[in-house]
Design an enzyme around this catalytic site. Structure first.
Site, PDB file in Angstrom:
ATOM      1  N   GLY A   1     -11.531   7.289 -49.086  1.00 32.12           N
ATOM      2  CA  GLY A   1     -11.974   8.290 -50.213  1.00 32.12           C
ATOM      3  C   GLY A   1     -12.339   7.492 -51.290  1.00 32.12           C
TER       4      GLY A   1
ATOM      5  CE  LYS B   1      -5.518  10.940 -41.110  1.00 34.14           C
ATOM      6  NZ  LYS B   1      -4.294  11.164 -40.892  1.00 34.14           N
TER       7      LYS B   1
ATOM      8  CB  ALA C   1     -12.129  15.769 -56.304  1.00 36.55           C
TER       9      ALA C   1
ATOM     10  CD  GLU D   1      -9.767  19.681 -65.018  1.00 39.23           C
ATOM     11  OE1 GLU D   1      -8.798  18.785 -64.658  1.00 39.23           O
ATOM     12  OE2 GLU D   1     -10.528  19.840 -64.092  1.00 39.23           O
TER      13      GLU D   1
ATOM     14  CG  ASP E   1      -1.238   8.857 -41.242  1.00 37.85           C
ATOM     15  OD1 ASP E   1      -0.347   9.607 -40.897  1.00 37.85           O
ATOM     16  OD2 ASP E   1      -2.588   9.063 -40.703  1.00 37.85           O
TER      17      ASP E   1
ATOM     18  CG  HIS F   1      -4.032  23.347 -58.077  1.00 42.76           C
ATOM     19  ND1 HIS F   1      -4.444  24.522 -58.553  1.00 42.76           N
ATOM     20  CD2 HIS F   1      -4.746  22.570 -58.843  1.00 42.76           C
ATOM     21  CE1 HIS F   1      -5.423  24.311 -59.317  1.00 42.76           C
ATOM     22  NE2 HIS F   1      -5.748  23.168 -59.647  1.00 42.76           N
TER      23      HIS F   1
ATOM     24  NE  ARG G   1      -3.443  20.740 -61.997  1.00 44.40           N
ATOM     25  CZ  ARG G   1      -4.413  19.733 -61.306  1.00 44.40           C
ATOM     26  NH1 ARG G   1      -3.746  18.831 -60.845  1.00 44.40           N
ATOM     27  NH2 ARG G   1      -5.460  19.946 -61.622  1.00 44.40           N
TER      28      ARG G   1
ATOM     29  CG  HIS H   1      -3.346  19.898 -55.988  1.00 45.35           C
ATOM     30  ND1 HIS H   1      -4.606  20.005 -55.383  1.00 45.35           N
ATOM     31  CD2 HIS H   1      -3.794  19.066 -57.127  1.00 45.35           C
ATOM     32  CE1 HIS H   1      -5.740  19.600 -55.958  1.00 45.35           C
ATOM     33  NE2 HIS H   1      -5.271  19.126 -56.983  1.00 45.35           N
TER      34      HIS H   1
ATOM     35  CD  GLU I   1      -2.932  12.523 -53.440  1.00 46.50           C
ATOM     36  OE1 GLU I   1      -4.377  12.573 -53.587  1.00 46.50           O
ATOM     37  OE2 GLU I   1      -2.150  13.028 -53.191  1.00 46.50           O
TER      38      GLU I   1
ATOM     39  NE  ARG J   1      -3.050  14.879 -59.975  1.00 40.29           N
ATOM     40  CZ  ARG J   1      -4.272  15.277 -59.809  1.00 40.29           C
ATOM     41  NH1 ARG J   1      -5.313  14.492 -59.969  1.00 40.29           N
ATOM     42  NH2 ARG J   1      -4.361  16.546 -59.385  1.00 40.29           N
TER      43      ARG J   1
ATOM     44  CG  LEU K   1     -11.364  12.015 -58.261  1.00 40.24           C
ATOM     45  CD1 LEU K   1     -12.273  12.924 -59.086  1.00 40.24           C
ATOM     46  CD2 LEU K   1     -11.618  11.463 -57.107  1.00 40.24           C
TER      47      LEU K   1
HETATM   48  C1  LIG Z   1      -8.822  20.283 -53.528  1.00 42.97           C
HETATM   49  C2  LIG Z   1      -8.749  19.063 -54.258  1.00 42.97           C
HETATM   50  C3  LIG Z   1      -9.267  19.095 -55.377  1.00 42.97           C
HETATM   51  C4  LIG Z   1      -9.092  17.946 -56.497  1.00 42.97           C
HETATM   52  N1  LIG Z   1      -9.724  17.768 -57.504  1.00 42.97           N
HETATM   53  C5  LIG Z   1      -9.309  16.778 -58.343  1.00 42.97           C
HETATM   54  C6  LIG Z   1      -9.977  16.469 -59.607  1.00 42.97           C
HETATM   55  O1  LIG Z   1     -10.785  17.341 -59.916  1.00 42.97           O
HETATM   56  N2  LIG Z   1      -9.707  15.387 -60.218  1.00 42.97           N
HETATM   57  C7  LIG Z   1      -9.031  14.371 -59.843  1.00 42.97           C
HETATM   58  O2  LIG Z   1      -8.925  13.327 -60.367  1.00 42.97           O
HETATM   59  N3  LIG Z   1      -8.253  14.595 -58.622  1.00 42.97           N
HETATM   60  C8  LIG Z   1      -8.659  15.808 -57.908  1.00 42.97           C
HETATM   61  N4  LIG Z   1      -7.837  15.882 -56.596  1.00 42.97           N
HETATM   62  C9  LIG Z   1      -6.894  14.757 -56.315  1.00 42.97           C
HETATM   63  C10 LIG Z   1      -7.966  13.565 -55.945  1.00 42.97           C
HETATM   64  O3  LIG Z   1      -9.063  14.053 -55.269  1.00 42.97           O
HETATM   65  C11 LIG Z   1      -7.174  12.593 -54.767  1.00 42.97           C
HETATM   66  O4  LIG Z   1      -6.100  12.219 -55.410  1.00 42.97           O
HETATM   67  C12 LIG Z   1      -8.141  11.298 -54.626  1.00 42.97           C
HETATM   68  O5  LIG Z   1      -9.343  11.715 -54.126  1.00 42.97           O
HETATM   69  C13 LIG Z   1      -7.371  10.458 -53.686  1.00 42.97           C
HETATM   70  O6  LIG Z   1      -8.280   9.071 -53.264  1.00 42.97           O
HETATM   71  P1  LIG Z   1      -8.114   8.258 -52.410  1.00 42.97           P
HETATM   72  O7  LIG Z   1      -9.062   7.400 -52.107  1.00 42.97           O
HETATM   73  O8  LIG Z   1      -6.697   7.904 -52.928  1.00 42.97           O
HETATM   74  O9  LIG Z   1      -7.472   9.111 -50.826  1.00 42.97           O
HETATM   75  P2  LIG Z   1      -8.505  10.207 -50.035  1.00 42.97           P
HETATM   76  O10 LIG Z   1      -9.624  10.638 -50.884  1.00 42.97           O
HETATM   77  O11 LIG Z   1      -7.248  11.094 -49.623  1.00 42.97           O
HETATM   78  O12 LIG Z   1      -8.868   9.269 -48.784  1.00 42.97           O
HETATM   79  C14 LIG Z   1      -8.041   8.939 -47.937  1.00 42.97           C
HETATM   80  C15 LIG Z   1      -8.631   8.058 -46.812  1.00 42.97           C
HETATM   81  O13 LIG Z   1      -7.749   7.513 -45.949  1.00 42.97           O
HETATM   82  C16 LIG Z   1      -7.961   8.045 -44.491  1.00 42.97           C
HETATM   83  N5  LIG Z   1      -6.748   7.915 -43.711  1.00 42.97           N
HETATM   84  C17 LIG Z   1      -5.602   8.512 -44.047  1.00 42.97           C
HETATM   85  N6  LIG Z   1      -4.799   8.133 -43.109  1.00 42.97           N
HETATM   86  C18 LIG Z   1      -5.241   6.852 -42.412  1.00 42.97           C
HETATM   87  C19 LIG Z   1      -4.882   6.332 -40.961  1.00 42.97           C
HETATM   88  N7  LIG Z   1      -3.559   6.479 -40.558  1.00 42.97           N
HETATM   89  N8  LIG Z   1      -5.891   5.484 -40.608  1.00 42.97           N
HETATM   90  C20 LIG Z   1      -7.016   5.317 -40.961  1.00 42.97           C
HETATM   91  N9  LIG Z   1      -7.454   6.051 -42.110  1.00 42.97           N
HETATM   92  C21 LIG Z   1      -6.459   6.827 -42.851  1.00 42.97           C
HETATM   93  C22 LIG Z   1      -8.547   9.284 -44.764  1.00 42.97           C
HETATM   94  O14 LIG Z   1      -9.201   9.822 -43.511  1.00 42.97           O
HETATM   95  C23 LIG Z   1      -9.233   9.226 -46.136  1.00 42.97           C
HETATM   96  O15 LIG Z   1     -10.710   8.694 -45.523  1.00 42.97           O
HETATM   97  C24 LIG Z   1      -8.105  16.771 -55.923  1.00 42.97           C
HETATM   98  C25 LIG Z   1      -7.507  17.191 -54.534  1.00 42.97           C
HETATM   99  C26 LIG Z   1      -8.051  17.983 -53.743  1.00 42.97           C
HETATM  100  C27 LIG Z   1      -7.149  18.153 -52.431  1.00 42.97           C
END
Ligand SMILES: Cc1cc2nc3c(=O)[nH]c(=O)nc-3n(C[C@H](O)[C@H](O)[C@H](O)COP(=O)(O)OP(=O)(O)OC[C@H]3O[C@@H](n4cnc5c(N)ncnc54)[C@H](O)[C@@H]3O)c2cc1C
Length: 534
Positions: free
Chosen positions: A21, A42, A53, A120, A215, A236, A282, A343, A367, A378, A384
């Site tokens: 992510g 994964k 997002a 927001e 995980d 949400h 929220r 969410h 996250e 939050r 992000l």
């Molecule tokens: C629909 C939606 C809308 C959102 N809108 C907003 C927004 O507008 N603004 C904002 O700030 N936040 C928003 N959020 C929250 C935000 O998107 C997330 O908190 C943020 O993107 C998390 O980023 P990350 O890189 O930590 O995790 P993620 O983007 O979830 O990436 C995690 C990665 O880890 C990988 N992974 C997981 N487990 C394993 C494993 N066991 N082995 C190998 N790989 C694994 C996954 O496949 C993925 O690639 C939103 C969330 C959602 C669901």
């Protein structure tokens, strides 16, 4: 189950990043400026919460807004549990990180050369940057993915599932991974960065994609890294509620632009619950929607967009417009049926200001991590930013400090759970999701929490199941649910996203965090930083 993994003949990479992510991709790109990086994920690189997002990324770029006002808004939303020193880092380093994203090529929406910002809930100013209207995450993910794929120092391994962290005397040495052929093998690194995202899939209704199964939290805990604030999960209030469709998010920005929530009788109800009406925090909106659904005996409320012109809807929310249209709903003419959905997890692997976890050589960001910036709730669009800021801090730390092992042991340990019957996988998953939604959801109370604990105490130990991704995900979710339940029971008050019907008031004595160690729970004052001795 604890197994021993031989290290004979294995190479040790400088850096290993787990997850793709915003946190994983950005951190991998920055680490690659220092040395080689292995990046595993994964599914495909693009499959993540990040990609979905919508609303955008919160940052105070121009007066009259300022990091100070952003700080105050974040602290207020966090309901007394934000870690002030971490929020300070978030809001002050955020602008530089976002400018960096722009330099990397993320096409944030702009007009006449000026970035467009939206407002927001609970933000004092319009400060949320967005891209392609409501497809901010997709745009960020596309740019970072393209750069990571082109980087000569990043070795990408898609469809590689992290089963367990590898541990030994000096801490975390890497990960045991399962590839798409079903081969299990270890990857070693001097520094491992967990960026595996959240756990929305624990719940029956969630905005999160299938990969969000918590995980990383389970892996870290089983390897000995403490987790904190697990009772705080954000629901949400407005996810699309149509039969046989995913709970697609309808961003808060729609309410920011004038969308109004109405119950089954067509009555606008939010002003009766909060002075900020549809733009209340929220947790308040989610609980109010749930109560209105109960009162009127329906499974959704309506988001009325009649104050928004069709042009505005199509221009500002093209992703939502097209997605709803693909389900037969024309939102320029009809209201959107919505209901709450799980969410975002505020809690996570406890990290210090350099992204270090309680387990030496293991870092975390995004996250999955908990630097303390979100407290009990939050502030919208801060996550992000959180992934970028603390990802960058990890890189700065690794640039300034030599993190390498004195010695690689001949064998390392890997721990994971195998406590359910693989034949019952689908049934067990659904039962767990229903249990979490009913008892560990928006409104909690002791009886339901204890029922859920009893549900989870029934296990079918299985010594040698075939290890598949979904089997392992279920084990991780069960472990995480147990920890979340324990914290939710312990916290006998309501605060932020954690609402106890049997303890509806906030209790100042509870301005403290619950930390989960392998030996049990401990408490620290809410304003005390996590400090790890390595
Ligand atoms: C629909 C939606 C809308 C959102 N809108 C907003 C927004 O507008 N603004 C904002 O700030 N936040 C928003 N959020 C929250 C935000 O998107 C997330 O908190 C943020 O993107 C998390 O980023 P990350 O890189 O930590 O995790 P993620 O983007 O979830 O990436 C995690 C990665 O880890 C990988 N992974 C997981 N487990 C394993 C494993 N066991 N082995 C190998 N790989 C694994 C996954 O496949 C993925 O690639 C939103 C969330 C959602 C669901």
């Amino acid at each position: 189950m604890k197994i021993s993994v031989s290290t004979t003949g294995l190479e040790v990479a400088p850096f290993l990043v787990i997850g793709s992510g915003i946190a994983g991709l950005y951190t991998a790109l920055k680490l690659a400026e220092l040395a080689e990086v292995i990046l595993i994920t994964k599914e495909t690189l693009e499959e993540s919460n990040t990609t979905y997002a919508q609303g955008g990324i919160a940052v105070a770029l121009n007066p009259p807004d300022s990091p100070e006002v952003h700080y105050n808004d974040t602290i207020k939303a966090g309901a007394g549990l934000c870690l002030p020193v971490a929020v300070d880092v978030l809001v002050n380093e955020g602008p530089e990180r976002v400018r960096e994203l722009i330099d990397l090529g993320v096409p944030f929406d702009a007009e006449a050369g000026a970035l467009l910002v939206t407002r927001e809930a609970a933000h004092s100013f319009s400060r949320v940057l967005h891209a392609d209207g409501d497809a901010t995450g997709r745009e960020i993910s596309e740019v970072l993915t393209r750069l990571a794929k082109a980087h000569p120092k990043i070795k990408i391994k898609e469809n590689h599932y992290a089963i367990a962290l590898l541990t030994g005397e000096e801490g975390c040495y890497g990960v045991l991974t399962l590839d798409e052929q079903g081969t299990i093998y270890p990857l070693l690194a001097q520094a491992t960065v967990l960026a595996t995202g959240g756990c929305g899939q624990l719940y029956l209704h969630t905005t999160n994609p299938k990969v969000a199964t918590g995980d990383g939290l389970a892996l870290a805990f089983q390897a000995g890294a403490p987790l904190a604030d697990l009772e705080f999960i954000q629901f949400h209030p407005t996810a699309l509620h149509l039969a046989d469709t995913p709970r697609f998010l309808i961003t808060e920005a729609v309410r920011g632009e004038g969308g109004i929530l109405r119950n089954a009788k067509g009555h606008r109800f939010m002003p009766a619950y909060h002075q900020q009406a549809e733009l209340a925090p929220r947790d308040v909106v989610a609980r109010s929607v749930l109560l209105e659904m109960e009162k009127t005996g329906t499974d959704h409320v309506d988001l009325d967009l009649s104050l928004l012109s069709p042009e505005l809807i199509q221009h500002r929310f093209p992703n939502i417009y097209e997605t709803c249209l693909s389900y037969g709903l024309d939102i320029t003419k009809q209201s959107i049926p919505v209901a709450p959905a799980a969410h975002y997890l505020m809690g996570g692997v406890a990290i210090d200001l350099n992204g270090r976890t309680g387990l030496p050589h293991l870092f975390a960001c995004g996250e999955v991590a908990n630097p303390g910036v979100h407290g009990a709730n939050r502030l919208a669009s801060n996550s992000l930013l959180d992934g970028l800021v603390f990802g960058h801090r990890i890189v700065a730390y690794l640039q300034a400090h030599q993190v390498s092992f004195a010695q690689i042991p001949a064998h390392l340990a890997a721990s994971y759970h195998v406590e359910t019957d693989p034949q019952q996988l689908t049934t067990d998953w659904l039962a767990l999701k229903r249990m979490a939604w009913a008892n560990l959801g928006i409104i909690r109370q002791e009886e339901g929490l204890r029922q859920a604990q009893a549900f989870l105490s029934a296990a079918t130990p299985n010594q040698n199941p075939a290890l598949t991704t979904s089997y392992l995900e279920l084990q991780n979710m069960r472990l995480l649910a147990r920890l979340m339940l324990a914290a939710a029971l312990e916290r006998q008050e309501s605060r932020g996203s954690h609402y106890r019907a049997d303890f509806p008031e906030t209790n100042p004595a509870w301005a403290k965090r619950i930390i989960h160690y392998p030996h049990g729970m401990e408490f620290i004052p809410g304003d005390q930083p996590f400090a790890w001795a390595w």
